[in-house]
Design a protein around this motif. Structure first.
Motif, short mmCIF file in Angstrom:
data_model
loop_
_atom_site.label_atom_id
_atom_site.label_comp_id
_atom_site.label_asym_id
_atom_site.label_seq_id
_atom_site.Cartn_x
_atom_site.Cartn_y
_atom_site.Cartn_z
N THR A 164 43.18 -3.00 28.29
CA THR A 164 43.19 -2.64 29.70
C THR A 164 43.34 -1.13 29.82
O THR A 164 43.86 -0.47 28.91
CB THR A 164 44.36 -3.33 30.44
N TYR A 166 44.02 0.17 33.22
CA TYR A 166 44.53 0.43 34.57
C TYR A 166 45.95 0.97 34.55
O TYR A 166 46.35 1.73 35.42
CB TYR A 166 44.44 -0.84 35.41
N THR A 167 46.73 0.57 33.57
CA THR A 167 48.06 1.13 33.36
C THR A 167 48.03 1.84 32.01
O THR A 167 47.79 1.21 30.98
CB THR A 167 49.15 0.05 33.36
N VAL A 180 54.63 5.55 32.01
CA VAL A 180 53.29 5.01 32.24
C VAL A 180 52.68 5.75 33.43
O VAL A 180 53.39 6.26 34.30
CB VAL A 180 53.32 3.49 32.54
N SER A 182 49.31 5.47 36.30
CA SER A 182 48.27 4.62 36.87
C SER A 182 46.93 5.32 36.77
O SER A 182 46.81 6.52 37.05
CB SER A 182 48.61 4.32 38.34
N THR A 199 53.67 10.54 35.94
CA THR A 199 54.29 9.58 35.02
C THR A 199 55.51 8.93 35.65
O THR A 199 56.35 9.61 36.23
CB THR A 199 54.68 10.28 33.71
N LYS A 200 55.59 7.61 35.53
CA LYS A 200 56.72 6.86 36.05
C LYS A 200 57.52 6.27 34.90
O LYS A 200 56.99 6.06 33.80
CB LYS A 200 56.24 5.73 36.97
N PRO A 202 59.02 3.76 32.44
CA PRO A 202 58.36 2.53 32.00
C PRO A 202 59.30 1.33 32.01
O PRO A 202 60.50 1.44 31.81
CB PRO A 202 57.97 2.86 30.56
N CYS A 218 57.44 -9.37 32.81
CA CYS A 218 56.14 -8.78 33.17
C CYS A 218 55.60 -9.41 34.45
O CYS A 218 55.11 -8.71 35.34
CB CYS A 218 55.16 -8.98 32.01
N ILE A 223 53.61 -6.38 36.45
CA ILE A 223 53.19 -5.25 35.63
C ILE A 223 51.84 -5.58 35.01
O ILE A 223 51.70 -6.58 34.29
CB ILE A 223 54.22 -4.97 34.53
N MET A 224 50.84 -4.77 35.27
CA MET A 224 49.49 -5.03 34.74
C MET A 224 49.46 -5.00 33.22
O MET A 224 48.78 -5.80 32.58
CB MET A 224 48.51 -4.00 35.30
N THR A 240 49.53 -7.68 28.43
CA THR A 240 48.86 -7.69 29.72
C THR A 240 49.37 -8.85 30.58
O THR A 240 49.93 -9.82 30.08
CB THR A 240 47.33 -7.82 29.55
#
Length: 445
Positions: A164, A166-167, A180, A182, A199-200, A202, A218, A223-224, A240
């Motif tokens: 993935t 997206y994250t 992480v 986005s 950045t956020k 995690p 998750c 959480i993606m 994921t």
């Protein structure tokens, strides 16, 4: 939503209408085709899978259950499914390898490219049941001192093979997880700003922790892609959201099966052999039969008491039923709380206290009813015995039922094992001891 069914395809195969089968399967989405193949008998499934075009077969194989995948490999041979196996994600590949005989698994691993073999080995290096075994080691990471333009270029260059994008995990140059970001934020921000600004903090999992608890976390937090790290916080992979959902669903199915005193079948019911169904049930029946001897022994010990007051025997089913149900309710509630990380093994005293108070409250309410009914039908003495027994049994059953899952987790046993079957048997035996002890004290027999 397709109206095509496994039975319809099997009937077509029996009639020799193979062109119809191939045409119908080719018109379905891979997930729908896989669901139908999963429900087919092994022989017909093999024929139907052979009728798929190569590219379709790769996608459908990816969506099959690991049990069906293993059966296809056994039927077709490793050479015919090597391409589909190579296209699986590493975590799905590791799950399939667990289902296969060692010699077949080795042959499939040898068929992989060196790069795919390496990523699969990363996942296989963790014990079964851990989140490390279910994570994907194929991901794209960026660095906090990258600008957004550089980060996007890195994602474009490496994202095609990632699970993935997206994250996006953000790591330092020692690969330690920092946070992480986005993909949306990186795309819509000023290209010259640093990734650090987007950045956020995690929410992550350690690779060795149970897959079920990490997957539930998750899902609960939507959480993606949850980063998975080692003990030194180095990034190893991502879990994921769709993989987390599979883990939780499989764990729930297993818990429900064990709560019903059986093991989960690996194949659909109608396809399972008599031996497989028997094996899933008979072990638990043996365990419960042995445990039930305790109840018989208790009745034998208090045989003299029953002879002096035969009416006591009439209430045994009522009291054992209340005790078993109360204990099972508590065990199920705490098992669920464990799975969602609402409680831990260190909360055993708090859980015991809470369940004891719940047991006393329920026991008092039910005990009053029992006292009134038994007192009116028989006499005050019998009513007093029934009321006090219900109060005591509910208290003990709720307390024991609440702490047993915590005890199971502390000794690394599935808490579901200690749910309905064992709790019910325990409550039957202890409930009878409590019942006859109170009866002897109150009725002076």
């Amino acid at each position: 939503m397709t109206t095509l069914t496994a039975k319809a395809l099997q009937s077509a195969i029996d009639d020799g209408r193979l062109a119809f089968v191939g045409r119908e399967l080719s018109q379905l989405a891979p997930q729908d085709a896989a669901a139908i193949l999963d429900a087919m008998d092994e022989g017909d499934r093999t024929i139907a899978f052979r009728l798929l075009a190569k590219d379709d077969a790769v996608q459908v194989f990816d969506d099959l259950s690991s049990t069906a995948q293993a059966a296809l490999i056994s039927s077709l041979g490793t050479a015919e499914v090597a391409d589909a196996f190579d296209h699986l994600d590493p975590d799905d590949r590791a799950e399939l390898l667990d289902e296969l005989p060692a010699n077949v698994a080795k042959a499939l691993i040898r068929s992989l490219s060196p790069a795919e073999r390496e990523t699969t080995a990363v996942v296989l290096g963790f014990r079964r049941g851990s989140v490390g075994r279910r994570m994907s080691p194929e991901f794209v990471h960026v660095f906090p001192d990258d600008d957004c333009r550089t980060a996007i270029e890195r994602i474009k260059a490496r994202g095609r093979h990632a699970e993935t994008i997206y994250t996006v995990p953000v790591v330092d140059h020692q690969r330690r997880l920092i946070g992480v970001a986005s993909l949306r934020d990186l795309l819509l921000s000023d290209p010259d700003t640093d990734v650090a600004e987007h950045t956020k903090a995690p929410i992550f999992a350690y690779a060795a922790e149970p897959a079920e608890s990490a997957a539930q976390r998750c899902i609960d937090r939507s959480i993606m892609a949850m980063p998975v790290v080692d003990n030194e916080d180095r990034l190893l992979g991502v879990l994921t959201l769709d993989d987390a959902a599979e883990v939780v669903e499989a764990a729930r199915d297993e818990d429900e099966a064990r709560a019903g005193a059986r093991e989960m079948l690996k194949t659909p019911y109608l396809q399972a052999s008599t031996f497989a169904i028997t094996r899933a049930r008979v072990v638990w029946l043996f365990v419960l039969a042995i445990s039930a001897i305790l109840t018989v022994n208790v009745l034998e010990i208090f045989e003299g008491t029953l002879e002096q007051k035969v009416a006591l025997a009439l209430f045994i089913p009522l009291l054992t039923g209340i005790g078993g149900n109360t204990g099972s309710q508590a065990a199920t509630t705490v098992t669920r709380a464990l799975a969602t990380d609402e409680v831990t093994t260190s909360d055993v005293v708090r859980v015991a206290g809470k369940e004891m108070s719940v047991g006393v409250t329920m026991g008092a309410a039910l005990g009053v009813v029992g006292f009134l009914v038994a007192g009116l039908v028989y006499d005050i003495g019998i009513g007093t015995v029934i009321g006090l027994t219900i109060l005591s049994v509910c208290t003990v059953a709720a307390t024991v039922g609440g702490i047993m899952p915590l005890v199971a987790r502390s000794i690394h046993v599935d808490p579901a094992v200690f749910s309905t079957p064992f709790i019910s048997t325990f409550c039957d035996a202890t409930g009878l001891i409590i019942y006859f002890s109170i009866a002897k004290a109150v009725l002076q027999i």
